[in-house]
Structure formats: structure tokens, C-alpha cells
Design a protein around this motif. Structure first.
Motif, PDB file in Angstrom:
ATOM      1  N   HIS A 213      -3.297 -12.073   9.962  1.00  0.00           N
ATOM      2  CA  HIS A 213      -3.889 -13.019   9.017  1.00  0.00           C
ATOM      3  C   HIS A 213      -4.400 -12.349   7.734  1.00  0.00           C
ATOM      4  O   HIS A 213      -4.618 -13.007   6.720  1.00  0.00           O
ATOM      5  CB  HIS A 213      -5.057 -13.723   9.719  1.00  0.00           C
ATOM      6  N   VAL A 214      -4.618 -11.055   7.812  1.00  0.00           N
ATOM      7  CA  VAL A 214      -5.186 -10.328   6.668  1.00  0.00           C
ATOM      8  C   VAL A 214      -4.158 -10.276   5.532  1.00  0.00           C
ATOM      9  O   VAL A 214      -2.981 -10.008   5.776  1.00  0.00           O
ATOM     10  CB  VAL A 214      -5.576  -8.890   7.101  1.00  0.00           C
ATOM     11  N   ASP A 215      -4.610 -10.528   4.305  1.00  0.00           N
ATOM     12  CA  ASP A 215      -3.725 -10.380   3.145  1.00  0.00           C
ATOM     13  C   ASP A 215      -3.422  -8.880   2.973  1.00  0.00           C
ATOM     14  O   ASP A 215      -4.358  -8.090   2.758  1.00  0.00           O
ATOM     15  CB  ASP A 215      -4.461 -10.929   1.906  1.00  0.00           C
ATOM     16  N   PRO A 216      -2.154  -8.463   3.083  1.00  0.00           N
ATOM     17  CA  PRO A 216      -1.840  -7.036   2.983  1.00  0.00           C
ATOM     18  C   PRO A 216      -2.403  -6.384   1.714  1.00  0.00           C
ATOM     19  O   PRO A 216      -2.707  -5.191   1.710  1.00  0.00           O
ATOM     20  CB  PRO A 216      -0.308  -7.002   2.973  1.00  0.00           C
ATOM     21  N   LYS A 217      -2.593  -7.181   0.661  1.00  0.00           N
ATOM     22  CA  LYS A 217      -3.100  -6.605  -0.601  1.00  0.00           C
ATOM     23  C   LYS A 217      -4.590  -6.244  -0.496  1.00  0.00           C
ATOM     24  O   LYS A 217      -5.125  -5.552  -1.348  1.00  0.00           O
ATOM     25  CB  LYS A 217      -2.897  -7.586  -1.762  1.00  0.00           C
ATOM     26  N   LYS A 218      -5.258  -6.795   0.547  1.00  0.00           N
ATOM     27  CA  LYS A 218      -6.689  -6.499   0.714  1.00  0.00           C
ATOM     28  C   LYS A 218      -6.949  -5.686   1.981  1.00  0.00           C
ATOM     29  O   LYS A 218      -8.098  -5.478   2.373  1.00  0.00           O
ATOM     30  CB  LYS A 218      -7.487  -7.814   0.763  1.00  0.00           C
ATOM     31  N   ASP A 219      -5.884  -5.214   2.591  1.00  0.00           N
ATOM     32  CA  ASP A 219      -5.955  -4.553   3.905  1.00  0.00           C
ATOM     33  C   ASP A 219      -6.293  -3.064   3.739  1.00  0.00           C
ATOM     34  O   ASP A 219      -5.449  -2.193   3.956  1.00  0.00           O
ATOM     35  CB  ASP A 219      -4.587  -4.752   4.582  1.00  0.00           C
ATOM     36  N   VAL A 220      -7.526  -2.770   3.373  1.00  0.00           N
ATOM     37  CA  VAL A 220      -7.884  -1.391   3.035  1.00  0.00           C
ATOM     38  C   VAL A 220      -8.017  -0.479   4.256  1.00  0.00           C
ATOM     39  O   VAL A 220      -8.172   0.739   4.117  1.00  0.00           O
ATOM     40  CB  VAL A 220      -9.167  -1.339   2.164  1.00  0.00           C
TER      41      VAL A 220
END
Ligand code: NDP
Length: 293
Positions: free
Chosen positions: A111-118
Motif C-alpha cells: 500500500h505504501v507509495d514507492p516514492k515515499k518508501d524511505v
């Protein structure tokens, strides 16, 4: 023998982060914003989240903590993730593991947006890492590679033995060491609990990187004279001779191993402080990438 001072190196990186934030602020670019989701009251997770809050504040990041009760439903957690995915003011976020058994880790990560997956948990980011196209690197392997780089230790052409194959430490670290890159180009052997002749393989390493989660298991006989030893393990073990009643140690028996190494990381003060600053570096990268869109 050189002691690799992760604490000092992490201080230098934090200084660089502060300089970059100040220079961005002067250009009208806001501070990076990291969020963290935590479920339940697990002591170790709370300590980690507290240090995230402290370090973010110290360098000038915005930080938001989303604390959920242990009875939170998967649906509620996913809607918190949706909220963070949509919030343009949040650059990156982490979800502190472990999650309670009634919540599917796979559903949550997907569910995590890959662009925010730090934390680099999403399959897209993990796949990019294997392809050598990573936007983010998992914080502990990233910190380990940064530690080697900033200590002037080249692994190219050397035999690196990685002890441990977990998805968050051993496996990605082995990939980064073997990567066709300036920091990589090592010949890598990965060992785990089914490895035969473990001692002999470790003793053939030019660089031994240990992440097995077994306090002080690696003794002098596992280490070649002159090898570099990176101890990623971290444990709190009872010790009635100390004021606190415990001491912190790694997976390596430091006193015995250190005299025969060319360089070694202490625990605490080695890889540990690097993990946190690398999470900050990933968040800065996320902020930069998301601004470009
Ligand atoms: P895991 O328990 O997920 O993985 C441990 C790995 O070590 C597994 O691959 C396991 O093999 C292998 N292993 C376990 N026992 C042995 C043995 N006797 N001989 C050979 N291999 C063995 O741990 P993590 O990767 O999450 O963490 C490893 C250590 O690093 C821990 O001490 C943890 O606390 C620390 N850590 C430190 C961080 C930091 O910031 N400094 C961050 C993250 C972790 P198998 O796959 O066969 O089970």
C-alpha cells in the motif's frame, strides 16, 4: 588497528544535512518531512521512534508520528497510509515493524507509495535495488556502505563475506557490495544458518560483515589476520557489573577479534548511528524527487 567511528561519521553527515537544509531554506524550499507509523507499545520500537524524533528535530526536519493502538484494524492502518500517500507535505514515511499478527505485512507494504518508501521495503524499490537503479537504499546496508566509503575502505576485488541473509540487512548488503559500481565490485559470499564450514569461509574474508543476531558469536578464529570486520549486530545483554544492569554488544566478540583486524566497527558507535542518518538521507532524496514531479 583502526576503529571505525560510526558516531563521528554520522555527526559529519548530519552537518552536511543541516547545511543542505539551510541552503534550501534560503532558496524558499521547505524542510524535508519524515513521518513514522507505529503500532502498539513495543519497547524497542518506541525507543527507535523516539530517536527518530530527536534526530529529525536536531537536523531541522519536520517529523510526524502516527501512534496506533495494538488493536488497530488493517483497514484503519491502510487508511492512515493512504492519508500519508496523499499528503504533499510528507516526503517519506516508515512503518515500524513488527506489526501485530492480525495485520498483513505484505498488504501494508504493498500500500505504501514507492516514492515515499524511505525504508525501501516496497517490492518496486527492492527490485530497483537489485537492478542497480535504486532510488532509496535500505538504511542499514546504506549506512554500512557509507561507513566503508568514508573510512577509505575499498571493497573492489576483495572477498567480502556477509553473515546473514535477511531481507533488510544481509541480502541487500551483499547486493550493494557486489554491484558494478565505484563502491562495489567485491566478490561476495553470503552465509546463513545452513552454511557448512562457516568458520573456514569467514576466515577467508578480506572484509567480514556480520548480521546474524547472535551476541558475540564471532570469535577470533572466524577472522583472518588483517581483515576488516563490520559488526551490524546489536544486543542488550544482562550484566550485573554495570550500573544499568546490562551492556550493549554486537555479533562479534570485540575484545578478542579487534587486535587481529586492520579495522573494526565497535558496538555501540559503529553501524548503529549510520542507520538513522541514512534514513534522513533517503528522506532528503524523496523530497528532492517528489519536488521534480
Ligand atoms: P535476522 O534474524 O532477520 O537474520 C539473521 C540471519 O543470520 C539469518 O539469515 C540467519 O540465517 C543467520 N544466522 C542466524 N544464526 C546463524 C548462525 N549460527 N550461523 C550462521 N548464520 C546464522 O536478523 P537481521 O538481519 O534483522 O539483524 C541481524 C542483526 O543486526 C541483529 O543483531 C539486529 O539487532 C542487528 N540490526 C542492527 C541494525 C543497526 O542499525 N545496527 C539494524 C537492523 C538489524 P537463516 O536465514 O538461515 O535463518
Amino acid at each position: 588497528m583502526k576503529i571505525i567511528d560510526g558516531k563521528q561519521i554520522s555527526v559529519e553527515i548530519k552537518k552536511e544535512i543541516v547545511e543542505k537544509i539551510n541552503s534550501d531554506l534560503n532558496k524558499g524550499i521547505r524542510e524535508p518531512h519524515l513521518a513514522a507509523i507505529i503500532v502498539g507499545e513495543d519497547g524497542a520500537s518506541k525507543t527507535y521512534i523516539d530517536s527518530i524524533r530527536r534526530v529529525c528535530t536536531e537536523v531541522g526536519f519536520l517529523v510526524s508520528i502516527y501512534q496506533h493502538s495494538p488493536t488497530v484494524t488493517e483497514e484503519e492502518l491502510l487508511s492512515c497510509i493512504d492519508f500519508l500517500n496523499r499528503d504533499d507535505e510528507v516526503d517519506g514515511y516508515i512503518i515500524q515493524m513488527p506489526l501485530p499478527k492480525h495485520i498483513s505485512m505484505e498488504h501494508v507494504i504493498a500500500h505504501v507509495d514507492p516514492k515515499k518508501d524511505v525504508d525501501c521495503f516496497h517490492p518496486i524499490n527492492y527490485g530497483k535495488l537489485l537492478l542497480g537503479e535504486a532510488a532509496f537504499l535500505p538504511a542499514t546496508p546504506y549506512g554500512t556502505m557509507e561507513l566503508l566509503k568514508r573510512s577509505g575502505i575499498q571493497v573492489a576485488g576483495k572477498h567480502c563475506v556477509v553473515l546473514g541473509r535477511s531481507n533488510i540487512v544481509g541480502k541487500p548488503l551483499a547486493m550493494l557490495l557486489a554491484e558494478k559500481s565505484e563502491q562495489g565490485n567485491a566478490t561476495v559470499t553470503i552465509c546463513h544458518s545452513h552454511t557448512a564450514n562457516l568458520k573456514e569461509i569467514c576466515a577467508s574474508a578480506d572484509v567480514l560483515l556480520v548480521a546474524i543476531g547472535k551476541p558475540e558469536m564471532i570469535t577470533a578464529e572466524y577472522v583472518k589476520k588483517g581483515a576488516v570486520v563490520i559488526d551490524i549486530g546489536i544486543h542488550r545483554i544482562p550484566d550485573s557489573t554495570t550500573e544499568k544492569g546490562y551492556r550493549i554488544c554486537g555479533d562479534v566478540k570485540y575484545d578478542e577479534v579487534a587486535p587481529q583486524c586492520s579495522a573494526i566497527t565497535p558496538v555501540p558507535g559503529g553501524v548503529g548511528p549510520m542507520t538513522m542518518v541514512c534514513l534522513l538521507l533517503n528522506t532528503m532524496k524523496a523530497a528532492q524527487l517528489n519536488r521534480k514531479e
